[in-house]
Enzyme design. Structure first.
Site, PDB file in Angstrom:
ATOM      1  CB  CYS A 116       6.168  16.132  -9.187  1.00 41.27           C
ATOM      2  SG  CYS A 116       7.366  15.658  -7.941  1.00 41.27           S
ATOM      3  CG  HIS A 256       6.399  13.316 -12.248  1.00 38.34           C
ATOM      4  ND1 HIS A 256       7.607  13.973 -12.212  1.00 38.34           N
ATOM      5  CD2 HIS A 256       6.158  12.886 -10.971  1.00 38.34           C
ATOM      6  CE1 HIS A 256       8.075  13.954 -10.966  1.00 38.34           C
ATOM      7  NE2 HIS A 256       7.217  13.300 -10.211  1.00 38.34           N
ATOM      8  CG  ASN A 286      10.657  12.577  -8.557  1.00 39.21           C
ATOM      9  OD1 ASN A 286      10.660  13.621  -9.213  1.00 39.21           O
ATOM     10  ND2 ASN A 286       9.659  12.221  -7.771  1.00 39.21           N
TER      11      ASN A 286
HETATM   12  O1  UT7 Z   1       6.904  12.671  -7.417  1.00 39.41           O
HETATM   13  C1  UT7 Z   1       5.883  13.073  -6.586  1.00 39.41           C
HETATM   14  C2  UT7 Z   1       4.910  12.023  -6.272  1.00 39.41           C
HETATM   15  N1  UT7 Z   1       5.539  10.873  -5.643  1.00 39.41           N
HETATM   16  C3  UT7 Z   1       5.272   9.657  -6.075  1.00 39.41           C
HETATM   17  O2  UT7 Z   1       4.546   9.494  -7.017  1.00 39.41           O
HETATM   18  C4  UT7 Z   1       5.864   8.503  -5.308  1.00 39.41           C
HETATM   19  C5  UT7 Z   1       4.784   7.492  -4.998  1.00 39.41           C
HETATM   20  N2  UT7 Z   1       5.252   6.383  -4.155  1.00 39.41           N
HETATM   21  C6  UT7 Z   1       6.153   5.479  -4.590  1.00 39.41           C
HETATM   22  O3  UT7 Z   1       6.699   5.577  -5.672  1.00 39.41           O
HETATM   23  C7  UT7 Z   1       6.409   4.271  -3.726  1.00 39.41           C
HETATM   24  O4  UT7 Z   1       5.444   4.226  -2.696  1.00 39.41           O
HETATM   25  C8  UT7 Z   1       7.836   4.254  -3.059  1.00 39.41           C
HETATM   26  C9  UT7 Z   1       8.854   4.001  -4.134  1.00 39.41           C
HETATM   27  C10 UT7 Z   1       8.110   5.583  -2.378  1.00 39.41           C
HETATM   28  C11 UT7 Z   1       7.897   3.123  -2.059  1.00 39.41           C
HETATM   29  O5  UT7 Z   1       7.575   1.881  -2.664  1.00 39.41           O
HETATM   30  P1  UT7 Z   1       6.471   0.900  -2.017  1.00 39.41           P
HETATM   31  O6  UT7 Z   1       6.416  -0.280  -2.854  1.00 39.41           O
HETATM   32  O7  UT7 Z   1       5.211   1.691  -1.836  1.00 39.41           O
HETATM   33  O8  UT7 Z   1       7.138   0.537  -0.646  1.00 39.41           O
HETATM   34  P2  UT7 Z   1       6.555   0.732   0.824  1.00 39.41           P
HETATM   35  O9  UT7 Z   1       6.656   2.157   1.242  1.00 39.41           O
HETATM   36  O10 UT7 Z   1       5.234   0.066   0.938  1.00 39.41           O
HETATM   37  O11 UT7 Z   1       7.603  -0.113   1.651  1.00 39.41           O
HETATM   38  C12 UT7 Z   1       7.695  -1.547   1.499  1.00 39.41           C
HETATM   39  C13 UT7 Z   1       8.853  -2.036   2.325  1.00 39.41           C
HETATM   40  C14 UT7 Z   1       8.864  -1.491   3.763  1.00 39.41           C
HETATM   41  O12 UT7 Z   1       9.371  -2.489   4.611  1.00 39.41           O
HETATM   42  P3  UT7 Z   1       8.379  -3.373   5.516  1.00 39.41           P
HETATM   43  O13 UT7 Z   1       7.615  -2.402   6.352  1.00 39.41           O
HETATM   44  O14 UT7 Z   1       7.515  -4.107   4.540  1.00 39.41           O
HETATM   45  O15 UT7 Z   1       9.322  -4.249   6.273  1.00 39.41           O
HETATM   46  C15 UT7 Z   1       9.863  -0.363   3.690  1.00 39.41           C
HETATM   47  O16 UT7 Z   1      10.471  -0.086   4.919  1.00 39.41           O
HETATM   48  O17 UT7 Z   1      10.080  -1.607   1.731  1.00 39.41           O
HETATM   49  C16 UT7 Z   1      10.865  -0.932   2.704  1.00 39.41           C
HETATM   50  N3  UT7 Z   1      11.648   0.082   2.050  1.00 39.41           N
HETATM   51  C17 UT7 Z   1      12.862  -0.162   1.515  1.00 39.41           C
HETATM   52  N4  UT7 Z   1      13.600  -1.283   1.461  1.00 39.41           N
HETATM   53  C18 UT7 Z   1      14.798  -1.202   0.836  1.00 39.41           C
HETATM   54  C19 UT7 Z   1      11.320   1.395   1.826  1.00 39.41           C
HETATM   55  N5  UT7 Z   1      12.317   1.986   1.162  1.00 39.41           N
HETATM   56  C20 UT7 Z   1      13.288   1.065   0.965  1.00 39.41           C
HETATM   57  C21 UT7 Z   1      14.540   1.063   0.329  1.00 39.41           C
HETATM   58  N6  UT7 Z   1      15.252  -0.079   0.305  1.00 39.41           N
HETATM   59  N7  UT7 Z   1      15.049   2.186  -0.234  1.00 39.41           N
END
Ligand code: UT7
Length: 332
Positions: A116, A256, A286
């Site tokens: 990215c 980004h 993204n």
């Molecule tokens: O571009 C290159 C660099 N990349 C980035 O900068 C991305 C950085 N990371 C992020 O933007 C975020 O971490 C994500 C958008 C990828 C994820 O968001 P988050 O708030 O960090 O969510 P999480 O991974 O902590 O997941 C929270 C909950 C989990 O459920 P439990 O374990 O709390 O029951 C996930 O399973 O949300 C769940 N979850 C979803 N729920 C509904 C993860 N993806 C989804 C989804 N829909 N698509």
């Protein structure tokens, strides 16, 4: 005589027609528009559906549109640099394919892989070639067909990415515009948090790698989120301090587009009001190499010659950085 600087002198984009909405995704995996909008800020993304077309096609289309728009003969292009993590093939490079597609015959070039951050890395590369005085017209293409490496059964990644390409012309200027400075970094100790494990020389494609879904993006979102916020904010603030730029001096932060919460955090750390932070993640998701160029393309008509822009990115590797760019022209 003033020192030669490198300026973006034209920009065009290619976006696939197909729009993949949150509603459609919520029928494919256990997700919802509410979760995606709250946690990431994406409403829809573009997907290149044609299986016979890929990154070089998108980049080539953007390049052709750019050459026509800027009235540039393909014969005058000295170099083609393509930023991508989704090359059509391991080799030949996507730069070779884009040049062939756009009828560019007198150039040399190659691909750059910095996930990215690859637009910032290639802008600095192109800028150095221009500043050397040896090259006059560089075609810089940022393109990714992220749908080709996305697992549409994995809700943690499939909601995030989209396909797009942007082509830019980089030319010399002796005016006080163009790329003023770049602060770029790599740290391979981040390799386990964001990667595509197979298909390279370490794990060539095999039945085992396909069965284990190792040809798709892997991301530990939480771990990446934390580092992305701190590195993007630190490097952007460092750039402001190095050049004595106060929030009032900056026309736009162009970050980004990975997550609206990351974008907001970086803008806040820089002391910028929301109106100065470019956001289009809602419409494209993204698009990896193409996110910042897509913002520039959409903003082109609003940008004024001399505007101070801070471009800031973070990506797999880890890779990150900031570029201080003075916009070089008023769009016609
Ligand atoms: O571009 C290159 C660099 N990349 C980035 O900068 C991305 C950085 N990371 C992020 O933007 C975020 O971490 C994500 C958008 C990828 C994820 O968001 P988050 O708030 O960090 O969510 P999480 O991974 O902590 O997941 C929270 C909950 C989990 O459920 P439990 O374990 O709390 O029951 C996930 O399973 O949300 C769940 N979850 C979803 N729920 C509904 C993860 N993806 C989804 C989804 N829909 N698509």
């Amino acid at each position: 005589m003033n020192k030669i600087k490198a300026a973006i002198t034209g920009i065009e984009a290619y976006l696939p027609e197909y729009v993949l909405t949150n509603e459609e995704l919520s029928k494919m995996v256990d997700t919802s528009d509410e979760w995606i909008m709250q946690r990431v800020g994406i409403k829809e993304r573009r997907i290149l559906k044609d299986k016979d077309k890929a990154t070089a096609f998108m980049g080539g289309e953007a390049a052709k549109k750019l050459l026509a728009k800027t009235n540039t003969s393909p014969d005058t292009i000295d170099m083609v640099i393509v930023a991508t993590v989704t090359p059509d093939m391991a080799f030949p490079s996507t730069a070779c394919l884009v040049a062939d597609y756009a009828g560019i015959k007198n150039a040399w070039g190659y691909d750059v892989s910095a996930a990215c951050s690859s637009f910032l890395f290639t802008l600095q590369t192109a800028s150095s070639f221009i500043e050397s005085g040896k090259y006059k017209k560089i075609l810089l293409v940022t393109a990714d067909k992220m749908s080709s490496i996305t697992d549409y059964t994995d809700r943690t990644t499939c909601v995030l990415f989209g396909d797009a390409a942007v082509a830019m012309l980089i030319e010399p200027t002796t005016q006080e515009v163009g790329v003023m400075d770049a602060m770029l970094h790599i740290d391979g100790s981040g390799k386990d948090h964001l990667n595509l494990k197979a298909g390279g020389s370490l794990r060539p494609a095999s039945h085992e790698t396909v069965d284990a879904k190792m040809h798709y993006i892997y991301q530990d979102g939480k771990a990446v989120f934390k580092v992305a916020v701190s590195k993007m904010a630190d490097v952007s603030v460092a750039m402001m301090e190095k050049h004595n730029l106060r929030p009032d001096d900056i026309a736009w932060l162009i970050p980004h587009q990975a997550n609206l919460r990351i974008i907001d955090a970086v803008g806040n750390r820089m002391g910028l009001p929301k109106e100065k932070v470019m956001v289009n993640i809602e419409r494209y998701g993204n698009t990896t190499a193409a996110t910042i160029p897509l913002c520039l393309w959409e903003l082109e008509r609003q940008l004024k010659k001399g505007d101070n822009l801070i471009l800031s990115a973070f990506g797999g590797g880890f890779t990150w950085g900031a570029v201080y760019l003075k916009w070089a022209y008023n769009a016609k």
